[in-house]
Write an enzyme that holds these catalytic residues in place. Structure first.
Site, PDB file in Angstrom:
ATOM      1  N   ASP A 147       0.861  -1.194   0.000  1.00 37.69           N
ATOM      2  CA  ASP A 147       0.000   0.000   0.000  1.00 37.69           C
ATOM      3  C   ASP A 147       0.892   1.238   0.000  1.00 37.69           C
ATOM      4  O   ASP A 147       1.108   1.887   1.027  1.00 37.69           O
ATOM      5  CB  ASP A 147      -0.929  -0.013   1.204  1.00 37.69           C
ATOM      6  CG  ASP A 147      -2.039   1.030   1.081  1.00 37.69           C
ATOM      7  OD1 ASP A 147      -2.149   1.651   0.010  1.00 37.69           O
ATOM      8  OD2 ASP A 147      -2.777   1.218   2.057  1.00 37.69           O
ATOM      9  N   HIS A 226      -7.806   0.346   7.539  1.00 40.48           N
ATOM     10  CA  HIS A 226      -8.088   1.711   7.085  1.00 40.48           C
ATOM     11  C   HIS A 226      -9.405   2.208   7.664  1.00 40.48           C
ATOM     12  O   HIS A 226     -10.349   1.438   7.835  1.00 40.48           O
ATOM     13  CB  HIS A 226      -8.108   1.768   5.558  1.00 40.48           C
ATOM     14  CG  HIS A 226      -6.768   1.485   4.951  1.00 40.48           C
ATOM     15  ND1 HIS A 226      -6.607   1.090   3.650  1.00 40.48           N
ATOM     16  CD2 HIS A 226      -5.528   1.528   5.488  1.00 40.48           C
ATOM     17  CE1 HIS A 226      -5.320   0.914   3.402  1.00 40.48           C
ATOM     18  NE2 HIS A 226      -4.645   1.172   4.506  1.00 40.48           N
ATOM     19  N   VAL A 228     -12.015   6.016   8.632  1.00 43.17           N
ATOM     20  CA  VAL A 228     -12.300   7.449   8.742  1.00 43.17           C
ATOM     21  C   VAL A 228     -13.072   7.619  10.044  1.00 43.17           C
ATOM     22  O   VAL A 228     -14.038   6.893  10.294  1.00 43.17           O
ATOM     23  CB  VAL A 228     -13.125   7.985   7.557  1.00 43.17           C
ATOM     24  CG1 VAL A 228     -13.348   9.493   7.716  1.00 43.17           C
ATOM     25  CG2 VAL A 228     -12.432   7.697   6.229  1.00 43.17           C
ATOM     26  N   GLU A 229     -12.654   8.567  10.884  1.00 41.87           N
ATOM     27  CA  GLU A 229     -13.230   8.702  12.226  1.00 41.87           C
ATOM     28  C   GLU A 229     -13.573  10.159  12.546  1.00 41.87           C
ATOM     29  O   GLU A 229     -12.847  11.075  12.156  1.00 41.87           O
ATOM     30  CB  GLU A 229     -12.231   8.220  13.288  1.00 41.87           C
ATOM     31  CG  GLU A 229     -11.755   6.801  13.104  1.00 41.87           C
ATOM     32  CD  GLU A 229     -10.635   6.427  14.064  1.00 41.87           C
ATOM     33  OE1 GLU A 229     -10.464   5.214  14.318  1.00 41.87           O
ATOM     34  OE2 GLU A 229      -9.914   7.334  14.552  1.00 41.87           O
ATOM     35  N   ASN A 338       4.936   3.845   4.646  1.00 40.16           N
ATOM     36  CA  ASN A 338       5.013   2.979   3.458  1.00 40.16           C
ATOM     37  C   ASN A 338       5.535   3.772   2.256  1.00 40.16           C
ATOM     38  O   ASN A 338       4.852   3.917   1.236  1.00 40.16           O
ATOM     39  CB  ASN A 338       3.641   2.371   3.122  1.00 40.16           C
ATOM     40  CG  ASN A 338       3.225   1.272   4.075  1.00 40.16           C
ATOM     41  OD1 ASN A 338       3.801   1.145   5.150  1.00 40.16           O
ATOM     42  ND2 ASN A 338       2.238   0.492   3.699  1.00 40.16           N
ATOM     43  N   GLY A 370      -3.900   5.143  17.721  1.00 42.84           N
ATOM     44  CA  GLY A 370      -3.958   3.968  18.584  1.00 42.84           C
ATOM     45  C   GLY A 370      -4.833   2.926  17.921  1.00 42.84           C
ATOM     46  O   GLY A 370      -4.589   2.525  16.783  1.00 42.84           O
ATOM     47  N   HIS A 393       4.234   4.063  13.475  1.00 44.15           N
ATOM     48  CA  HIS A 393       3.108   4.581  12.668  1.00 44.15           C
ATOM     49  C   HIS A 393       1.779   4.266  13.324  1.00 44.15           C
ATOM     50  O   HIS A 393       0.721   4.571  12.764  1.00 44.15           O
ATOM     51  CB  HIS A 393       3.154   4.041  11.246  1.00 44.15           C
ATOM     52  CG  HIS A 393       2.548   2.681  11.051  1.00 44.15           C
ATOM     53  ND1 HIS A 393       2.857   1.595  11.848  1.00 44.15           N
ATOM     54  CD2 HIS A 393       1.647   2.223  10.130  1.00 44.15           C
ATOM     55  CE1 HIS A 393       2.182   0.545  11.422  1.00 44.15           C
ATOM     56  NE2 HIS A 393       1.443   0.886  10.392  1.00 44.15           N
ATOM     57  N   GLY A 394       1.809   3.681  14.501  1.00 47.12           N
ATOM     58  CA  GLY A 394       0.582   3.347  15.215  1.00 47.12           C
ATOM     59  C   GLY A 394       0.915   2.513  16.436  1.00 47.12           C
ATOM     60  O   GLY A 394       2.057   2.499  16.894  1.00 47.12           O
TER      61      GLY A 394
END
Length: 465
Positions: A147, A226, A228-229, A338, A370, A393-394
């Site tokens: 990705d 993936h 959206v929040e 990435n 998180g 990255h998380g």
């Protein structure tokens, strides 16, 4: 029209050398791009390339033929070095042995100069997730990842955070109406974007074929992790670079990448890399492309296009939701992972791969999420040289997708969501909060890599399925 019939003897008759791979390369290229053209016209094209190959260097179709005519590429099995390049592992006790060994293998590549593993590290293909590797004049497609240009994007709005609870149904509807996920959902109306005017879509044959897919998928998100929040942004640093006063705000956070275009680019150039730099079995997926070759340069251009396309997708997502909110953001913070960058490491220009790692140069902002029930963090890089100026990255997975499906139930997830006041739209068991490491532990293991500027607490989460 009949399919083109082109044989090696046809090229030998017009002067193509029998030694090397140029004849097979030329036949493959012609059958791929001119399979319905008359043979005499194809032969004439090949004569022109043979007569003046320098003129065709860099050409999307004939460049590889020209390169082989001028400086033949000799393919030979590569061996790993006995010693590893210098490296540092952050939060080592929380990282699986498999991920560490993947880094150790990468550090023995003859092109490797330095490496690091972030505290969210776990096993992947080629480089581990959370792996950072600096190489000399070479790029590893699986060191970038499938990705390409996967990234985070946060928009902060001057809207009270309390609205998320008081008008929850409204925000749930916005996510359902204005976000698309997975391989099949697309927007009915596609917004124009300057990304589609890029010359790479016309000049790189592999990318040219992906134009329609990329256009159709603009503004959509992938599957897996993936999202959206809608959530609560808590700005805690009074001296933040985006000039937002300390306080709590409504925010939109998205995580996605370059969709089908990036995946197809990764697949195509990984195959070429494996053909050109064959490696021992344990290192097979670390095959690289030399940046002095036609394929190396082509991948570099395609990778950067995919990264910019990923950014365009995020901006489209945020534009659609901002329009639905009827508000302009106070600020936007975003970053790639990435990806590969040309950077100076120890006084030398190297290619720095960050596969699931956030750029953290001194003063550079980024976002480290998180899980769907745990906060993420807006961070400022410290420029730590031992991490190759990178951070996690998380939170990183502590359970594989298979293990998560085997051990976690829907009831477990519902309880977690209820306990944290989170509404979930979609999402599979493999993305359960319990499948991820404790983000607070991860952040504690990288205090020397980043400074916390603020936080983002998810409240309404949309994922695939």
């Amino acid at each position: 029209m009949a399919k083109l019939k082109l044989r090696g003897k046809d090229l030998i008759e017009i002067g193509y050398p029998q030694k090397g791979k140029v004849i097979s390369i030329a036949i493959d290229a012609m059958l791929k791009h001119y399979r319905r053209e008359r043979k005499d016209k194809v032969i004439q094209r090949l004569k022109s390339v043979l007569k003046n190959p320098e003129k065709y260097l860099g050409d999307g179709i004939f460049g590889k033929i020209a390169e082989e005519l001028t400086t033949p590429v000799h393919i030979e099995a590569k061996q790993l070095e006995t010693k590893r390049a210098p490296f540092t592992i952050f939060g080592e006790n929380g990282i699986q042995e498999e991920a560490k060994h993947q880094l150790y293998t990468a550090l023995k590549l003859p092109i490797a100069r330095a490496g690091a593993l972030m505290p969210d590290g776990h096993a992947g293909y080629g480089l581990p997730i959370g792996g950072v590797l600096a190489t000399k004049n070479a790029v590893i497609p699986y060191g970038v990842g499938v990705d390409i240009g996967c990234r985070m994007c946060l928009s902060i709005y001057d809207i009270p955070a309390s609205y998320l609870e008081g008008h929850k149904d409204k925000y749930v509807h916005m996510l359902q109406e204005h976000t698309k996920f997975g391989g099949f959902e697309t927007h009915r109306s596609i917004n124009d974007h300057e990304i589609f005017e890029r010359t790479e879509f016309k000049e790189i044959p592999t990318v040219k074929k992906l134009f329609k897919k990329a256009y159709r998928q603009l503004g959509s998100s992938g599957g897996g992790n993936h999202f959206v929040e809608f959530g609560i942004v808590d700005v805690s640093d009074v001296n933040n670079e985006f000039n937002v006063p300390v306080g709590k705000y409504l925010g939109i956070l998205s995580h996605s990448g370059s969709r089908g275009m990036g995946a197809n680019i990764a697949k195509h150039y990984t195959k070429l890399a494996i053909q050109q730099t064959p490696l021992p079995g344990e290192a097979k997926n670390l095959a690289w492309l030399d940046l002095d070759t036609h394929d190396g340069q082509e991948y570099w251009l395609a990778m950067n296009l995919a990264g910019d396309y990923a950014s365009a997708c995020h901006h489209d997502i945020h534009k659609r939701l901002g329009k639905a909110l009827g508000s302009r953001p106070l600020a936007m913070v975003e970053n790639h992972h990435n990806f590969a960058w040309k950077e100076i490491v120890n006084g030398e220009e190297l290619i720095v791969h960050r596969k699931g790692a956030t750029p953290a140069q001194k003063g550079v902002l980024g976002i480290i999420p998180g899980s769907m029930t745990a906060p993420g963090f807006i961070v400022r890089g410290t420029g730590n040289v031992h991490s190759l100026q990178s951070a996690s990255h998380g939170a990183g997975r502590q359970l594989s997708r298979r293990k998560a499906k085997q051990t976690i139930t829907q009831s477990d997830i519902k309880k977690q969501l209820k306990d944290h006041g989170v509404t979930l739209i979609g999402g599979g068991i493999d993305e359960a909060p319990m499948a991820y490491k404790n983000i607070h532990h991860v952040m504690a293991n990288q205090t020397e890599l980043v400074e916390v500027v603020g936080s983002f607490t998810p409240k309404i989460v949309r994922m695939d399925r």
